[in-house]
Each structure stands twice: as C-alpha cells, then as structure tokens.
Design an enzyme around this catalytic site. Structure first.
Site, short mmCIF file in Angstrom:
data_model
loop_
_atom_site.label_atom_id
_atom_site.label_comp_id
_atom_site.label_asym_id
_atom_site.label_seq_id
_atom_site.Cartn_x
_atom_site.Cartn_y
_atom_site.Cartn_z
CG ASN A 113 -1.52 1.46 1.45
OD1 ASN A 113 -1.90 2.00 0.46
ND2 ASN A 113 -2.29 1.56 2.45
CD1 TRP A 114 3.62 1.04 -3.13
CD2 TRP A 114 3.53 2.53 -4.83
NE1 TRP A 114 4.27 0.44 -3.88
CE2 TRP A 114 4.25 0.96 -5.27
CE3 TRP A 114 3.43 3.19 -5.70
CZ2 TRP A 114 4.88 0.97 -6.47
CZ3 TRP A 114 4.25 3.02 -7.05
CH2 TRP A 114 4.83 1.63 -7.30
CE LYS A 115 -0.33 3.51 4.71
NZ LYS A 115 -0.23 3.41 6.25
CD GLU B 128 -3.09 5.91 6.59
OE1 GLU B 128 -3.34 5.76 5.31
OE2 GLU B 128 -2.21 5.19 7.21
CG HIS C 1 -6.14 2.26 5.05
ND1 HIS C 1 -5.74 3.22 5.88
CD2 HIS C 1 -4.95 1.30 4.82
CE1 HIS C 1 -4.52 2.90 6.30
NE2 HIS C 1 -4.04 1.92 5.49
CB SER D 263 4.55 -1.35 12.36
OG SER D 263 4.16 -0.36 12.54
N GLY E 132 2.55 -0.97 4.38
CA GLY E 132 2.65 0.32 3.98
C GLY E 132 4.14 0.73 3.91
N GLY E 133 4.55 1.55 4.68
CA GLY E 133 6.10 2.20 4.61
C GLY E 133 6.97 0.97 4.13
N GLY F 173 1.92 2.35 10.79
CA GLY F 173 2.91 3.43 10.69
C GLY F 173 3.62 3.98 12.18
CD GLU G 104 -3.83 -2.26 7.24
OE1 GLU G 104 -2.85 -2.58 6.74
OE2 GLU G 104 -4.48 -1.33 6.96
P1 PGA Z 1 2.61 0.23 7.68
O1 PGA Z 1 1.01 0.64 7.06
O2 PGA Z 1 2.99 -1.10 7.28
O3 PGA Z 1 3.29 1.76 7.08
O4 PGA Z 1 2.34 0.34 9.24
C1 PGA Z 1 -0.01 -0.42 6.67
C2 PGA Z 1 -1.18 0.22 5.97
O5 PGA Z 1 -1.51 1.20 6.37
O6 PGA Z 1 -1.72 -0.49 5.22
#
Ligand code: PGA
Length: 258
Positions: free
Chosen positions: A21-23, A107, A105, A220, A241-242, A182, A176
């Site tokens: 997930n590149w966001k 967010e 998600h 994470s 994500g990251g 994050g 999640e």
């Molecule tokens: P993260 O994000 O791996 O940076 O914690 C995961 C996500 O939000 O899908």
C-alpha cells in the site's frame, strides 16, 4: 503422528498474498526504479500486488504487464458513474487492469469519515467490476484497551457480510490495528492470530467457504517481523505500507510469506 487439526489441506487453498500500500507516496521516476527492482525478484507461490495512487495506474500497468506482480488502487467510489466530483469508479480501475482495490483503510475511515456501510458498498462496487476488494478492519488503541477489539472488528465486518451475502468469498480481509499502522508498533504474532481466528470464524458463520478466504495482517510489518506473523495459522499474508516503498525490504517480506 501429528495430532494437529486438518489445517494443511485448507491452507493449500489460501495462496499467500502480500500487498504493498504505497499510500500517497511516489513519483513517476521513483516508481520506475521501485517497479524495476520488484520485477527482478522471484515470488514463487506468493501472490504479490501493489496498490498505488490512482494517477500512476497507467504507468504501473505498463511497467508490470506480463510480470507476476498484480496492481490495484487504494480506494474506489461506491457508485458506478455520475455526479461524484473527484471520485474514481471501480469500473475505471478495472479498465487499467487493476486486480485489487483497498477499501475501508483506517486512514479513510478516520480522515474521510467513511462509515461501515459505505465501506461495504465500495466492496460491492469492486466486485461488480471484477476487482478483489481488500476490506480493512481494525481497532484503535483505546478500543483495544477497553477490551472492545472483537466488538469493533466484528461490527466493521458485519456491514460487509450483510451486504455481500454469498459474494463474501470474493473479498480479501485485512486486519490492521490502527495503533500499529505507521507507528513501528506491530501486534505480536499471538495478538494478531487471535483476531484473525475470530475474523475467520465470523466469516465462516456468515457463509464464507470454509478455508478459502484470505486474511492479511497489516501494521508496521517489516522484513524482520514478517516471518513470525506469517507463520500464524490464520494469517495469509500482509498489507504493507512504509516497507513497500523499499524494494529490498518488500521483496524480503514477500519471501517470508512463501
Ligand atoms: P504500515 O502501514 O506498514 O506503514 O504500518 C500499513 C497500512 O496502513 O496498510
């Protein structure tokens, strides 16, 4: 002789899946470098996908066409067309060869006010257009500390199972925990497994075909914690994500799922 329950034949249907997930990250130049590195790796039986900002789908589809890596988006509208300024429909994503779309998600739930019913409608829209929705669920730290984790993820999932009925088999679920996204704080493998087992039992009670629906863990995930998480019986891969922005790290996470 092993006295373990008959998990092995079921697991065979649950091909491991790792989704980046590149966001809201990337640039045309950076994406090219990242995708070239991802394409040079071997993934064996692990299914790999990257969910990128929608504007890059054209370039990403060209770069990944013919490779083993799937691609997708991070959101879609619940509507098919019409006066919805700024929105992108699942049909449009399908035109760009998307396989997956993330819906719900945390967010988007937190920053864009997306409620359970809307997330379910987005999942339905994705299925109408042949995409696999990755439905995210997860509790906040306050909810976990209040002992409400199962109530929260159960409520989020119920909206989806109620709307989709027997189409539920077409989704992937991602657990999640909001407090792990994050933050560098990962759920322990035991904490994650316990929620995954709850989600699987809930999905099966709602009619999901036993043993085939995949549940990813996200929050994470890194190369050095992925293997222990993915070794849990109800964790079928990850939503990353990251760490999905760093080729070597993402590739290492993918191999940990195999
Ligand atoms: P993260 O994000 O791996 O940076 O914690 C995961 C996500 O939000 O899908």
């Amino acid at each position: 002789m092993s006295t373990a329950p008959a998990a092995a034949p079921l697991a065979a249907h649950r091909r491991p899946l790792v989704v980046g997930n590149w966001k809201m990250n990337g640039s045309a130049a950076a994406n090219e470098v990242l995708l070239a590195a991802l394409k040079s790796a071997q993934y064996g039986e692990v299914e790999v996908s990257v969910c990128v900002p929608a504007l890059y789908l054209h370039d990403v589809s060209k770069a990944l066409h013919g490779s083993a890596i799937h691609w997708g988006a991070q959101d879609c509208s619940s509507h098919d067309a019409g006066a919805f300024t700024g929105e992108i429909s699942a049909g449009m994503l399908a035109e760009f060869g998307c396989c997956h779309v993330i819906v719900g998600h945390s967010e988007r739930r937190a920053m864009h006010g997306e409620a359970d019913r809307l997330v379910a409608e987005k999942a339905a829209a994705a299925l109408r257009h042949g995409l696999v929705p990755i439905v995210c669920v997860g509790e906040t730290l306050a909810e976990r500390e209040a002992g409400r984790t199962e109530a929260i993820v159960g409520r989020q999932l119920a909206a989806v199972t109620e709307l989709l009925g027997n189409r539920i088999d077409g989704v992937v679920v991602a657990y999640e925990p909001v407090w792990a996204i994050g933050t560098g704080k990962t759920a322990s493998p035991e904490q994650a497994q316990s929620v995954h087992a709850f989600l699987r039992a809930t999905l099966e009670r709602a009619g999901a075909a036993s043993g085939s629906l995949r549940i990813l863990y996200g929050g994470s995930v890194k190369a050095d914690n992925a293997a222990l998480l993915f070794a849990q019986p109800d964790i079928d891969g990850g939503l990353i994500g990251g760490a999905s922005l760093k080729a070597a790290e993402f590739i290492a996470i993918c191999s940990a799922a195999g």
